[in-house]
Motif scaffolding. Structure first.
Motif, short mmCIF file in Angstrom:
data_model
loop_
_atom_site.label_atom_id
_atom_site.label_comp_id
_atom_site.label_asym_id
_atom_site.label_seq_id
_atom_site.Cartn_x
_atom_site.Cartn_y
_atom_site.Cartn_z
N ASN A 214 0.84 -1.04 0.10
CA ASN A 214 0.10 0.06 -0.01
C ASN A 214 0.82 1.31 0.19
O ASN A 214 1.98 1.27 0.63
CB ASN A 214 -0.75 0.09 1.24
N ALA A 215 0.48 2.30 -0.95
CA ALA A 215 1.49 3.65 -0.87
C ALA A 215 0.33 4.40 -0.95
O ALA A 215 -0.52 4.53 -2.02
CB ALA A 215 2.20 3.29 -1.97
N ALA A 216 0.51 5.81 -0.37
CA ALA A 216 -0.19 6.89 -0.51
C ALA A 216 0.84 7.91 -1.01
O ALA A 216 1.73 8.47 -0.09
CB ALA A 216 -0.77 7.23 0.61
N LEU A 217 0.92 8.50 -2.16
CA LEU A 217 1.74 9.49 -2.62
C LEU A 217 1.20 10.79 -2.11
O LEU A 217 0.28 11.27 -2.21
CB LEU A 217 1.63 9.64 -4.33
N PRO A 218 2.29 11.76 -1.59
CA PRO A 218 1.82 13.02 -1.08
C PRO A 218 1.35 14.14 -2.05
O PRO A 218 1.65 13.81 -3.20
CB PRO A 218 3.07 13.42 -0.36
N GLU A 219 0.77 15.08 -1.71
CA GLU A 219 0.23 16.20 -2.64
C GLU A 219 1.23 16.95 -3.46
O GLU A 219 1.05 17.34 -4.51
CB GLU A 219 -0.88 17.14 -1.87
N SER A 220 2.62 16.76 -2.77
CA SER A 220 3.81 17.37 -3.44
C SER A 220 4.26 16.75 -4.74
O SER A 220 4.84 17.32 -5.36
CB SER A 220 4.65 17.54 -2.33
N VAL A 221 3.79 15.36 -4.88
CA VAL A 221 4.21 14.69 -5.97
C VAL A 221 3.56 15.07 -7.26
O VAL A 221 2.38 15.22 -7.17
CB VAL A 221 4.09 13.02 -5.75
N LYS A 222 4.40 15.52 -8.35
CA LYS A 222 3.57 15.86 -9.56
C LYS A 222 4.13 14.84 -10.55
O LYS A 222 3.36 14.65 -11.84
CB LYS A 222 4.56 16.92 -10.10
N LYS A 223 4.94 13.84 -10.43
CA LYS A 223 5.58 12.89 -11.62
C LYS A 223 5.87 11.61 -11.04
O LYS A 223 6.47 11.44 -10.04
CB LYS A 223 6.78 13.67 -12.25
N VAL A 224 5.41 10.32 -11.51
CA VAL A 224 5.83 9.18 -11.33
C VAL A 224 6.46 8.34 -12.43
O VAL A 224 5.67 8.51 -13.63
CB VAL A 224 4.63 8.12 -10.80
N GLU A 225 7.68 8.34 -12.66
CA GLU A 225 8.50 7.87 -13.55
C GLU A 225 8.38 6.67 -13.93
O GLU A 225 7.77 5.65 -13.19
CB GLU A 225 9.87 8.34 -13.44
N ASN A 226 8.60 6.27 -15.21
CA ASN A 226 8.54 4.64 -15.66
C ASN A 226 9.28 3.90 -14.48
O ASN A 226 10.33 4.08 -14.09
CB ASN A 226 9.39 4.73 -16.92
N LEU A 227 8.64 2.67 -14.62
CA LEU A 227 9.17 1.59 -13.66
C LEU A 227 9.21 1.76 -12.30
O LEU A 227 10.02 0.99 -11.44
CB LEU A 227 10.72 0.99 -14.25
N ALA A 228 8.73 2.88 -11.77
CA ALA A 228 8.95 3.41 -10.53
C ALA A 228 8.52 2.22 -9.51
O ALA A 228 8.94 2.08 -8.45
CB ALA A 228 7.92 4.73 -10.14
N PHE A 229 7.32 1.49 -9.98
CA PHE A 229 6.79 0.30 -9.04
C PHE A 229 6.99 -1.05 -9.73
O PHE A 229 6.22 -1.96 -9.38
CB PHE A 229 5.28 0.56 -8.53
N ARG B 241 -2.56 5.33 -3.73
CA ARG B 241 -3.48 6.46 -3.86
C ARG B 241 -2.52 7.62 -4.50
O ARG B 241 -1.30 7.76 -4.21
CB ARG B 241 -3.71 6.84 -2.28
N ILE B 242 -3.12 8.21 -5.61
CA ILE B 242 -2.64 9.30 -6.40
C ILE B 242 -2.96 10.47 -6.23
O ILE B 242 -4.11 10.46 -6.91
CB ILE B 242 -2.10 8.56 -7.96
N PRO B 243 -2.34 11.52 -5.83
CA PRO B 243 -3.30 12.86 -5.69
C PRO B 243 -3.34 13.31 -7.03
O PRO B 243 -2.85 13.31 -8.04
CB PRO B 243 -2.25 13.41 -4.87
N LYS B 244 -4.21 14.50 -7.14
CA LYS B 244 -4.52 15.15 -8.38
C LYS B 244 -3.36 15.95 -8.81
O LYS B 244 -3.30 16.50 -10.06
CB LYS B 244 -6.12 16.28 -7.83
N SER B 245 -2.47 16.32 -7.79
CA SER B 245 -1.04 16.96 -8.30
C SER B 245 -0.34 16.33 -9.07
O SER B 245 0.26 16.89 -9.90
CB SER B 245 -0.37 17.11 -6.91
N VAL B 246 -0.42 14.95 -9.44
CA VAL B 246 0.33 14.10 -10.35
C VAL B 246 -0.19 14.43 -11.75
O VAL B 246 -1.24 14.32 -12.12
CB VAL B 246 0.45 12.62 -9.89
N THR B 247 0.72 15.07 -12.66
CA THR B 247 0.23 15.30 -13.94
C THR B 247 1.16 14.47 -15.04
O THR B 247 0.98 14.91 -16.13
CB THR B 247 0.53 16.95 -14.08
#
Length: 93
Positions: free
Chosen positions: A24-39, A49-55
């Protein structure tokens, strides 16, 4: 479950690769990007959980992760559209 610093702005490539005990992972609101192969290869990962801040999410960010993975997303967010396009299960929060 992991707790991430509220100051991080991206989850870099292979950050959690092969973390089989991560479920289980909850990304904070400060995160904007999740790169390839991150998980990549997170066989135990069930919820992220991916916040709306991720673009930006790399197309292969969740490659070879658990087939039961559910992304928790905000309706009409980038993560919501990503999940639909990639055929990843999602739930609106």
């Amino acid at each position: 479950k992991i707790t991430l610093s509220k100051s991080i702005t991206k989850i870099t490539e292979a950050t959690f690769a092969y973390c089989s005990k991560l479920n289980n992972a909850a990304l904070p609101e400060s995160v904007k990007k999740v790169e390839n192969l991150a998980f990549f290869g997170c066989s135990g990962l069930l919820k992220v959980r991916i916040p709306k801040s991720v673009t930006e999410i790399g197309e292969l960010a969740f490659y070879a992760s658990n087939s039961s993975l559910v992304l928790k997303v905000k309706k009409s967010s980038y993560a919501h559209e990503f999940a639909k396009a990639q055929g990843i299960q999602y739930a609106i929060y």
